[in-house]
Scaffold this motif. Structure first.
Motif, PDB file in Angstrom:
ATOM      1  N   UNK A  38       0.819  -1.211   0.000  1.00  8.98           N
ATOM      2  CA  UNK A  38       0.000   0.000   0.000  1.00  8.98           C
ATOM      3  C   UNK A  38       0.848   1.255   0.000  1.00  8.98           C
ATOM      4  N   UNK A  39       1.938   1.268   0.809  1.00 15.13           N
ATOM      5  CA  UNK A  39       2.827   2.426   0.836  1.00 15.13           C
ATOM      6  C   UNK A  39       3.488   2.654  -0.519  1.00 15.13           C
ATOM      7  N   UNK A  40       3.885   1.574  -1.172  1.00 19.75           N
ATOM      8  CA  UNK A  40       4.531   1.698  -2.485  1.00 19.75           C
ATOM      9  C   UNK A  40       3.602   2.387  -3.482  1.00 19.75           C
ATOM     10  N   UNK A  41       2.339   1.954  -3.518  1.00 19.74           N
ATOM     11  CA  UNK A  41       1.362   2.567  -4.420  1.00 19.74           C
ATOM     12  C   UNK A  41       1.207   4.056  -4.110  1.00 19.74           C
ATOM     13  N   UNK A  42       1.120   4.387  -2.823  1.00 14.58           N
ATOM     14  CA  UNK A  42       0.913   5.783  -2.424  1.00 14.58           C
ATOM     15  C   UNK A  42       2.135   6.650  -2.720  1.00 14.58           C
ATOM     16  N   UNK A  43       3.338   6.139  -2.473  1.00  9.92           N
ATOM     17  CA  UNK A  43       4.546   6.919  -2.737  1.00  9.92           C
ATOM     18  C   UNK A  43       4.692   7.200  -4.231  1.00  9.92           C
ATOM     19  N   UNK A  44       4.397   6.203  -5.063  1.00 10.27           N
ATOM     20  CA  UNK A  44       4.448   6.412  -6.517  1.00 10.27           C
ATOM     21  C   UNK A  44       3.432   7.482  -6.924  1.00 10.27           C
ATOM     22  N   UNK A  45       2.221   7.408  -6.371  1.00 13.76           N
ATOM     23  CA  UNK A  45       1.186   8.392  -6.691  1.00 13.76           C
ATOM     24  C   UNK A  45       1.582   9.795  -6.232  1.00 13.76           C
ATOM     25  N   UNK A  46       2.177   9.904  -5.031  1.00 15.62           N
ATOM     26  CA  UNK A  46       2.618  11.210  -4.535  1.00 15.62           C
ATOM     27  C   UNK A  46       3.726  11.783  -5.407  1.00 15.62           C
ATOM     28  N   UNK A  47       4.635  10.922  -5.868  1.00 18.64           N
ATOM     29  CA  UNK A  47       5.733  11.366  -6.722  1.00 18.64           C
ATOM     30  C   UNK A  47       5.210  11.908  -8.052  1.00 18.64           C
ATOM     31  N   UNK A  48       4.255  11.197  -8.639  1.00 20.52           N
ATOM     32  CA  UNK A  48       3.658  11.658  -9.897  1.00 20.52           C
ATOM     33  C   UNK A  48       2.945  12.991  -9.696  1.00 20.52           C
ATOM     34  N   UNK A  49       2.253  13.134  -8.573  1.00 25.08           N
ATOM     35  CA  UNK A  49       1.548  14.383  -8.274  1.00 25.08           C
ATOM     36  C   UNK A  49       2.519  15.551  -8.161  1.00 25.08           C
ATOM     37  N   UNK A  50       3.632  15.334  -7.468  1.00 21.73           N
ATOM     38  CA  UNK A  50       4.635  16.394  -7.328  1.00 21.73           C
ATOM     39  C   UNK A  50       5.271  16.744  -8.669  1.00 21.73           C
ATOM     40  N   UNK A  51       5.501  15.710  -9.489  1.00 23.99           N
ATOM     41  CA  UNK A  51       6.156  15.935 -10.788  1.00 23.99           C
ATOM     42  C   UNK A  51       5.280  16.748 -11.732  1.00 23.99           C
ATOM     43  N   UNK A  52       3.965  16.606 -11.601  1.00 23.16           N
ATOM     44  CA  UNK A  52       3.042  17.281 -12.522  1.00 23.16           C
ATOM     45  C   UNK A  52       2.478  18.571 -11.939  1.00 23.16           C
ATOM     46  N   UNK A  53       2.849  18.902 -10.707  1.00 24.65           N
ATOM     47  CA  UNK A  53       2.290  20.097 -10.079  1.00 24.65           C
ATOM     48  C   UNK A  53       2.894  21.351 -10.707  1.00 24.65           C
ATOM     49  N   UNK A  54       2.036  22.329 -10.938  1.00 26.31           N
ATOM     50  CA  UNK A  54       2.450  23.649 -11.401  1.00 26.31           C
ATOM     51  C   UNK A  54       1.627  24.687 -10.675  1.00 26.31           C
ATOM     52  N   UNK A  55       1.909  25.949 -10.922  1.00 23.87           N
ATOM     53  CA  UNK A  55       1.204  27.019 -10.218  1.00 23.87           C
ATOM     54  C   UNK A  55      -0.304  26.962 -10.449  1.00 23.87           C
TER      55      UNK A  55
END
Length: 512
Positions: free
Chosen positions: A354-371
Motif C-alpha cells: 500500500x505504501x509503495x502505491x501511495x509513494x508512486x502516486x505522490x511522486x507523480x503528483x509532485x512531478x506534474x504540479x504547477x502554479x
C-alpha cells in the motif's frame, strides 16, 4: 490452534478472560498507561519540530535557522538516543524495566528544561540530545514491561497499542502548536509547546509506582515468590494455585533458567546462530523501514513538503498537520485490536504494498504540479493521508510489538536496542539529510523512496514470519526449530533434555 473463545499456552487451549471483570487485571491495565505514554512523548516531539518551524517568534529567536541547522536541531534527539545505546540493555536487564522508565523520565525532564530556556542554538541542541538520551532508556524499558506483564491473551493488542500512542502525542503536539501560534509577538508561542513536552514524564514518575515490575525480570533475578505473586494478581485475581498461573510460571522459570545455563547473552549472540541471524535481519530492517518509507519527510519537514504543492501559509500547514495526526490516531490504534485476527505477516505485506502505491502516486503528483495545477496538489494530499493509513497498518504499532515477541528473554533487551539503534540511525539521516535534499532536488527526492519501498516489499515477503496466537516464550520454535530452548509443558525436545540434565546434576549435588 485455539478457537475464537480460547488462546493457547503450554501446548493446550485455555478459555479467554474478560479483563474488566478481574480485579487485579483491571487495576493494572487501567494504570499501565504510565508505562505506555513513553511512546506519546516521542510522538509529541515529531509534531513539536514541525510546529516550531511554523511559529514566527521561534524563527526570530533563532535567527531563521538555515537548512543544515534545522537538520541538526531535528537530529539532536536521535543523536541522544544513539548515545544511550551502550547503557540501555544493562539498565533494563540489571536494574529492571520499571527503574529504566523512571531513570529515562528524570533525564528527559532535564532536557525539557534546557530546551525551554531558549535563544541559543547550542543550548537547544544540547537539551534535545539529553531529551533523546532519556527517551532512549524509557522507550525500550516501557514496551518490555508491557509485553512481559500483560495476560497472554492481550499481549498483541497492548504491545501494539504502545507504539501507536506515538500519534496521540503527535496529535497533542500539533494541537498545541496550532493554538500557541496565535500568541503573536511573544516567545511563549514556542516556549509553551517546549515546556509541555515534560508533562508525560512528570505523570509517569508519579503513577509508574502503581504498575508491577515484570515477572520475567523478577524470575531472572531469582525473586520467584514475588514474580508468582504478580502473575497471580494480574492474571488470576491473586490465586497463586490457579492452573494457568502455574503453567505460565513453570514455562517462564524453566526457559529462563535453561537460557542462563546453556546460552550466551552477549551481543555476538544476535548473529551467532541461523535463528538469531534471521531475527537480526527482521530487527534491522523493521527499524530502517519504520523511518525510511518517506514518512520521515512529513513527520519532521512537513512545511518544506507543503511548499512543493504551494501551501505556504503556516496556519494552514498546522491545520492539515492536526487533521493528519487525528487520522493517524484512529488508524494506528484501531488496527492494534485486529493484529491477532489478521496476523502479522499479512498486515506487513499489505502495509508495504500500500505504501509503495501511495509513494508512486505522490511522486507523480509532485512531478506534474504547477502554479495552476491545483488538482495535482490535492491528489498529493489525498495520497499522503492514504500513505499514513497504509503505514500504520504495519509499522506503527508492530514496530515494537513484533520486535519484542520474536526475541527470547535473554536477548530481548539487546535485540530491542539493536532495532531502536536502526530507528535512531535512520532518523538521524532523515532529520539531517532530508531538508538538504528537498532544497537541492525538490520533488525528485521522492523517486529515491519509490525504489526503497519496493525493496521493503521484497524483504517483508522473504523474511517476516507469522507469530499469531503464539505465547511469548513459545515463539522461539519458529526461528530455532528443534534447537530452540523452551521449558514447561510446551518444552521442545532439546529443552526437555537440558532440563533433565540440570535435574540430574542437582540430584547428584544433593546426594553428595
Amino acid at each position: 490452534m485455539g478457537s475464537s473463545n480460547t488462546f493457547r499456552l503450554g501446548g493446550r487451549d485455555w478459555p479467554k478472560v474478560t479483563w474488566w471483570k478481574m480485579k487485579g487485571m483491571r487495576f493494572v491495565y487501567l494504570t499501565l498507561w504510565a508505562a505506555m505514554i513513553t511512546s506519546a512523548t516521542n510522538g509529541y516531539d515529531g509534531s513539536l519540530m514541525n510546529g516550531l518551524e511554523a511559529i514566527p517568534s521561534w524563527n526570530e529567536s533563532y535567527n531563521f535557522p538555515s537548512p543544515p541547522i534545522l537538520g541538526l536541531l531535528a537530529a539532536a534527539m536521535s543523536i541522544g538516543s544513539m548515545l544511550s545505546i551502550p547503557v540501555v540493555p544493562y539498565v533494563a536487564d540489571i536494574l529492571g524495566r520499571r527503574f529504566g522508565i523512571i531513570l529515562g523520565c528524570v533525564t528527559m525532564l532535564f532536557g525539557v528544561a534546557m530546551v525551554s530556556i531558549g535563544y541559543r542554538i547550542a543550548l537547544f541542541v544540547v537539551g534535545r540530545i539529553i531529551l533523546g538520551f532519556g527517551l532512549g532508556i524509557a522507550q525500550e524499558c516501557s514496551p518490555l514491561l508491557v509485553s512481559e506483564l500483560v495476560h497472554p491473551q492481550h499481549r498483541a493488542q497492548y504491545s501494539t497499542i504502545y507504539n501507536s500512542l506515538w500519534y496521540v502525542g503527535s496529535l497533542i503536539g500539533a494541537g498545541v502548536s496550532y493554538g500557541t501560534v496565535h500568541i503573536e509577538g511573544s516567545d511563549w508561542a514556542w516556549r509553551v509547546p517546549c515546556l509541555l513536552q515534560g508533562i508525560p514524564s512528570v505523570c509517569q514518575l508519579i503513577f509508574i509506582w502503581l504498575v508491577p515490575e515484570s515477572p520475567r525480570w523478577l524470575i531472572s533475578k531469582g525473586k520467584l515468590e514475588k514474580a508468582k505473586k504478580i502473575l497471580a494478581y494480574v492474571h488470576a485475581q491473586g490465586d497463586e494455585d490457579d492452573e494457568l498461573v502455574n503453567v505460565e510460571f513453570e514455562e517462564i522459570q524453566q526457559t529462563i533458567a535453561l537460557e542462563k545455563e546453556y546460552e550466551k547473552s552477549g551481543w555476538s549472540e544476535l548473529w551467532s546462530t541461523p535463528g538469531n541471524r534471521h531475527r537480526s535481519i527482521i530487527l534491522i530492517s523493521i527499524g530502517f523501514f519504520s523511518q525510511w518509507s518517506s514518512n520521515g519527510l512529513i513527520s519532521y519537514f512537513l512545511p518544506k513538503v507543503f511548499e512543493l504543492i504551494g501551501i505556504t501559509n503556516g496556519t494552514t500547514q498546522l491545520q492539515i498537520n492536526f487533521i493528519l495526526q487525528a487520522v493517524n490516531v484512529i488508524s494506528a490504534t484501531g488496527i492494534a485490536f485486529f493484529v491477532d485476527y489478521f496476523g502479522r505477516r499479512p498486515l506487513f505485506l499489505t502495509s508495504t504494498i500500500g505504501m509503495l502505491i501511495c509513494v508512486v502516486a505522490m511522486t507523480i503528483s509532485l512531478a506534474t504540479y504547477g502554479e495552476d495545477n491545483h488538482p495535482a496538489g490535492n491528489t498529493f494530499l489525498v495520497f499522503m493521508f492514504f500513505f499514513y493509513i497504509m503505514y500504520n497498518i504495519g509499522f506503527s504499532g508492530m514496530l515494537v510489538s513484533y520486535s519484542c515477541e520474536i526475541l527470547p528473554y535473554r536477548l530481548r533487551a539487546k535485540g530491542l536496542t539493536l532495532m531502536f539503534f536502526c530507528v535512531d540511525l535512520s532518523l538521524w539521516f532523515n532529520q539531517y539529510v532530508n531538508d538538504i535534499a528537498l532544497n537541492a532536488i525538490s520533488w525528485k527526492y521522492y523517486l529515491v523512496y519509490c525504489v526503497w519501498v519496493a525493496f521493503e516489499v521484497f524483504v517483508v515477503w522473504k523474511f517476516y514470519i507469522e507469530t499469531k496466537g503464539t505465547p511469548l516464550e513459545e515463539i522461539v520454535r519458529y526461528f530455532d526449530g528443534d534447537t530452540a530452548i523452551l521449558g514447561g509443558q510446551a518444552a521442545t525436545e532439546k529443552g526437555r533434555i537440558l532440563a533433565a540434565q540440570v535435574e540430574e546434576a542437582e540430584s547428584k549435588t544433593v546426594t553428595a
